[in-house]
Design a protein around this motif. Sequence first.
Motif, mmCIF file in Angstrom:
data_model
loop_
_atom_site.group_PDB
_atom_site.id
_atom_site.type_symbol
_atom_site.label_atom_id
_atom_site.label_comp_id
_atom_site.label_asym_id
_atom_site.label_seq_id
_atom_site.Cartn_x
_atom_site.Cartn_y
_atom_site.Cartn_z
ATOM 1 N N CYS A 3 -2.567 -1.670 6.931
ATOM 2 C CA CYS A 3 -2.063 -1.255 8.249
ATOM 3 C C CYS A 3 -2.991 -0.182 8.793
ATOM 4 O O CYS A 3 -3.330 0.764 8.106
ATOM 5 C CB CYS A 3 -0.628 -0.733 8.119
ATOM 6 S SG CYS A 3 0.097 -0.223 9.696
ATOM 7 N N TYR A 4 -3.428 -0.379 10.028
ATOM 8 C CA TYR A 4 -4.300 0.645 10.648
ATOM 9 C C TYR A 4 -3.891 0.895 12.089
ATOM 10 O O TYR A 4 -4.709 1.186 12.945
ATOM 11 C CB TYR A 4 -5.773 0.286 10.524
ATOM 12 C CG TYR A 4 -6.292 -0.986 11.160
ATOM 13 C CD1 TYR A 4 -5.476 -1.914 11.805
ATOM 14 C CD2 TYR A 4 -7.663 -1.273 11.133
ATOM 15 C CE1 TYR A 4 -5.992 -3.057 12.384
ATOM 16 C CE2 TYR A 4 -8.196 -2.412 11.714
ATOM 17 C CZ TYR A 4 -7.345 -3.301 12.333
ATOM 18 O OH TYR A 4 -7.863 -4.431 12.902
ATOM 19 N N GLN A 5 -2.577 0.792 12.331
ATOM 20 C CA GLN A 5 -2.138 0.819 13.725
ATOM 21 C C GLN A 5 -1.992 2.218 14.312
ATOM 22 O O GLN A 5 -1.871 2.346 15.523
ATOM 23 C CB GLN A 5 -0.841 0.025 13.883
ATOM 24 C CG GLN A 5 0.360 0.609 13.157
ATOM 25 C CD GLN A 5 1.635 -0.198 13.432
ATOM 26 O OE1 GLN A 5 1.636 -1.117 14.238
ATOM 27 N NE2 GLN A 5 2.718 0.159 12.785
ATOM 28 N N CYS A 6 -1.987 3.260 13.492
ATOM 29 C CA CYS A 6 -1.773 4.583 14.089
ATOM 30 C C CYS A 6 -2.937 5.524 13.788
ATOM 31 O O CYS A 6 -3.814 5.222 12.976
ATOM 32 C CB CYS A 6 -0.452 5.191 13.634
ATOM 33 S SG CYS A 6 -0.531 6.008 12.053
ATOM 34 N N GLY A 14 -7.565 2.629 7.083
ATOM 35 C CA GLY A 14 -6.412 1.743 6.944
ATOM 36 C C GLY A 14 -5.586 2.158 5.742
ATOM 37 O O GLY A 14 -6.137 2.594 4.728
ATOM 38 N N CYS A 15 -4.276 2.025 5.836
ATOM 39 C CA CYS A 15 -3.402 2.320 4.696
ATOM 40 C C CYS A 15 -3.294 1.043 3.861
ATOM 41 O O CYS A 15 -3.038 -0.041 4.404
ATOM 42 C CB CYS A 15 -2.020 2.742 5.175
ATOM 43 S SG CYS A 15 -2.042 4.261 6.139
ATOM 44 N N THR A 16 -3.480 1.159 2.562
ATOM 45 C CA THR A 16 -3.525 -0.044 1.733
ATOM 46 C C THR A 16 -2.483 -0.084 0.614
ATOM 47 O O THR A 16 -2.230 -1.159 0.069
ATOM 48 C CB THR A 16 -4.925 -0.196 1.093
ATOM 49 O OG1 THR A 16 -5.253 1.039 0.464
ATOM 50 C CG2 THR A 16 -5.978 -0.545 2.129
ATOM 51 N N GLY A 19 1.994 3.759 3.316
ATOM 52 C CA GLY A 19 1.487 4.369 4.536
ATOM 53 C C GLY A 19 1.448 5.886 4.458
ATOM 54 O O GLY A 19 2.276 6.498 3.778
ATOM 55 N N MET A 20 0.499 6.493 5.141
ATOM 56 C CA MET A 20 0.491 7.943 5.280
ATOM 57 C C MET A 20 1.785 8.399 5.973
ATOM 58 O O MET A 20 2.224 9.523 5.821
ATOM 59 C CB MET A 20 -0.691 8.406 6.146
ATOM 60 C CG MET A 20 -2.052 8.000 5.635
ATOM 61 S SD MET A 20 -2.427 8.701 4.028
ATOM 62 C CE MET A 20 -2.784 10.392 4.472
ATOM 63 N N CYS A 21 2.380 7.500 6.747
ATOM 64 C CA CYS A 21 3.616 7.810 7.468
ATOM 65 C C CYS A 21 4.827 7.743 6.540
ATOM 66 O O CYS A 21 5.928 8.118 6.935
ATOM 67 C CB CYS A 21 3.811 6.811 8.603
ATOM 68 S SG CYS A 21 3.827 5.095 8.032
ATOM 69 N N GLY A 22 4.639 7.208 5.328
ATOM 70 C CA GLY A 22 5.766 7.058 4.408
ATOM 71 C C GLY A 22 6.276 5.624 4.334
ATOM 72 O O GLY A 22 7.190 5.314 3.563
ATOM 73 N N LYS A 23 5.662 4.733 5.117
ATOM 74 C CA LYS A 23 6.083 3.322 5.067
ATOM 75 C C LYS A 23 5.651 2.725 3.734
ATOM 76 O O LYS A 23 4.504 2.855 3.323
ATOM 77 C CB LYS A 23 5.434 2.580 6.237
ATOM 78 C CG LYS A 23 5.758 1.117 6.330
ATOM 79 C CD LYS A 23 5.383 0.577 7.714
ATOM 80 C CE LYS A 23 3.907 0.290 7.859
ATOM 81 N NZ LYS A 23 3.586 -0.282 9.182
ATOM 82 N N LYS A 24 6.578 2.040 3.078
ATOM 83 C CA LYS A 24 6.273 1.433 1.784
ATOM 84 C C LYS A 24 5.418 0.176 1.988
ATOM 85 O O LYS A 24 5.568 -0.534 2.990
ATOM 86 C CB LYS A 24 7.577 1.023 1.082
ATOM 87 C CG LYS A 24 8.469 2.211 0.733
ATOM 88 C CD LYS A 24 8.280 2.556 -0.721
ATOM 89 C CE LYS A 24 8.787 3.895 -1.171
ATOM 90 N NZ LYS A 24 9.860 4.542 -0.506
ATOM 91 N N ILE A 70 6.782 -0.563 15.164
ATOM 92 C CA ILE A 70 5.968 0.569 15.628
ATOM 93 C C ILE A 70 6.016 1.677 14.572
ATOM 94 O O ILE A 70 7.000 1.815 13.843
ATOM 95 C CB ILE A 70 6.483 1.055 17.013
ATOM 96 C CG1 ILE A 70 6.061 0.058 18.098
ATOM 97 C CG2 ILE A 70 5.965 2.451 17.346
ATOM 98 C CD1 ILE A 70 6.432 0.460 19.514
ATOM 99 N N THR A 71 4.950 2.459 14.510
ATOM 100 C CA THR A 71 4.872 3.570 13.556
ATOM 101 C C THR A 71 6.138 4.434 13.613
ATOM 102 O O THR A 71 6.604 4.782 14.701
ATOM 103 C CB THR A 71 3.647 4.444 13.902
ATOM 104 O OG1 THR A 71 2.500 3.610 13.878
ATOM 105 C CG2 THR A 71 3.488 5.592 12.915
ATOM 106 N N ASN A 72 6.662 4.761 12.438
ATOM 107 C CA ASN A 72 7.817 5.673 12.328
ATOM 108 C C ASN A 72 9.083 5.132 13.003
ATOM 109 O O ASN A 72 9.829 5.895 13.610
ATOM 110 C CB ASN A 72 7.505 7.048 12.935
ATOM 111 C CG ASN A 72 6.415 7.780 12.183
ATOM 112 O OD1 ASN A 72 6.202 7.521 11.005
ATOM 113 N ND2 ASN A 72 5.740 8.691 12.857
HETATM 114 FE FE1 SF4 Z 1 0.384 2.070 9.415
HETATM 115 FE FE2 SF4 Z 1 1.888 4.148 8.682
HETATM 116 FE FE3 SF4 Z 1 -0.638 3.924 7.875
HETATM 117 FE FE4 SF4 Z 1 -0.051 4.482 10.411
HETATM 118 S S1 SF4 Z 1 0.322 5.765 8.624
HETATM 119 S S2 SF4 Z 1 -1.588 3.048 9.720
HETATM 120 S S3 SF4 Z 1 1.770 3.193 10.720
HETATM 121 S S4 SF4 Z 1 1.073 2.562 7.362
#
Ligand code: SF4
Length: 539
Positions: A3-6, A14-16, A19-24, A70-72
């Motif tokens: 994921c590299y949307q934010c 990219g998160c692999t 997520g840095m946001c905490g998304k699993k 969407i992010t978060n």
């Molecule tokens: Fe995706 Fe979250 Fe990583 Fe942003 S921080 S790129 S929304 S997984």
Amino acid sequence: MFCYQCQETMNGKGCTKNGMCGKKGEVADLQDDLIYVLKSIAFYNQKARSANVSENSTDDFMLDALFSTITNTDFRATGIQERIDRGFKIQNEIRQKLLDNNALDENDLPEIATLTSENLSDRNTGILATEDEDIRSLRELLIFGIKGIAAYAHHAMMLGNINKKVNSFIEEGLVATTDDSLNDKDLISLVLKCGEKGFDVMADLDRVNTTEFGNPEPTQVNIGTRGNPGILISGHDLKDLKQLLDQTEGTGVDVYTHGEMLPANSYPEFKKYEHLVGNYGGSWWHQKQEFESFNGPILLTSNCIVPPLESYIYRLYTTGSVGYDDATHIIARDGQKDFSALIQQAKTCEPPVQLEEGTIMGGFAYNSVLSNADKIVDAVKTGKIKKFVVMAGCDGRHKDRQYYTDFAEALPKDTVILTAGCAKYRYNKLNLGEIDGIPRVLDAGQCNDSFSLIVIAQGLMARLGFTDVNEAPISYNIAWYEQKAVLVLLTLLRLEIQNITLGPTLPAFVSPNVLKVLVEKFNITPNTTVEEDMERLLK
Ligand code: SF4
Ligand code: FSO
């Protein structure tokens, strides 16, 4: 997972794993599946539209499902899985309806249309499935813009607005990302069309918000607290706020806004409520500390939610497209939401801990600004205002975002900041002063109220006799974080606004070649240092 949307994506690439946001990782993969299912539904619903058999409930579903990614927004695997399951049901129903109406040739279906719940696991639904880096970049740029459209269209839909042209563009765009015959030029034109629809959807949302709640008016918003227990409401959905205020009236429970709900305090309809005390705290990413010290229940009506601390999760409620495991989710029944659980809980809670006192100014949407245009136009003509700087967009956790505070502080006293979105929290408490009674920070509202900034810019420039928006004394220093900001950026590009400075980092999903196009066509520039950017932006 990829994921590299934010803007906060890992290492700017990219998160692999998670997520840095905490998304699993599991949720990210499910979100890829969900977007893939939506592409299949989009294929069928385009046909259903042509055959006049499409249903509004499909639009509702599409908007919510896109918004949830969407992010978060929705962190729950169950929340995303439910939408996948429902998506297949809807896809089947539309397919059947098309067959019943002789509107589908089953012998001539593209791969996306042959998707079933059984073969989903055989498909590569991830972003990296598109091998060509530039095509991938443009497809994802389009999808992220579409997510932004969906979020705003969803809020507008809550207030009864359905824009079929916007909804059918969502389908056109989603299907286009599955079409290997489309080249970079085709995709760039769709990306710009997305920006055009971004303008339309923000206009829709503005229309329903102002019709329901009146035109925002300049307002000193209280940032202190009082001694009653309170409920904190965050996110962007004004209808949720209205229902919460109605249900809390006379209960002894106060209501405070947080984050992107701050602009609500400037709407005449909300100002009527004596128990809407003001705004508590700052932008979304401060929520761990601020939700903790608030002491009462918190209602999240949209992104941005941050994975909560155990200490307050029992006071955390979500509604609409947003969700988090262990937070209580409130659903609508016949358009009504029952917030009595929050009110009961609030009564057992301590009042909020006061974090600050005083006021911040808000309510400078186009109606209030343009009805005072004479004053502003005079100030420009007499040289008291030399430049407007649009500093709209998002706030975020990155240390580098201190740049925006420093930039706002360093701006000369004959400049006015036009802002919208949560980016403003970087400078809206600085007391930057006034020019002949005109505040130097004019806050138009939420990120969707970037629409207002466009109307203000166009209105002022017409009064000042400029025909080309790029000749006018306005420059753009935009901060982005998530996909709604991507949409706002596309809208500005569609309006042919040149020389936008973008930060705090460039999107990871923009490939070098796509960036080249953006630079050649629009002269987008990454932000650098306050000094360097100041010189360029004030030229
Ligand atoms: Fe995706 Fe979250 Fe990583 Fe942003 S921080 S790129 S929304 S997984
Ligand atoms: Fe901010 Fe979050 Fe409004 Fe965004 S709270 S970052 S662009 O969701 O939506 O500005």
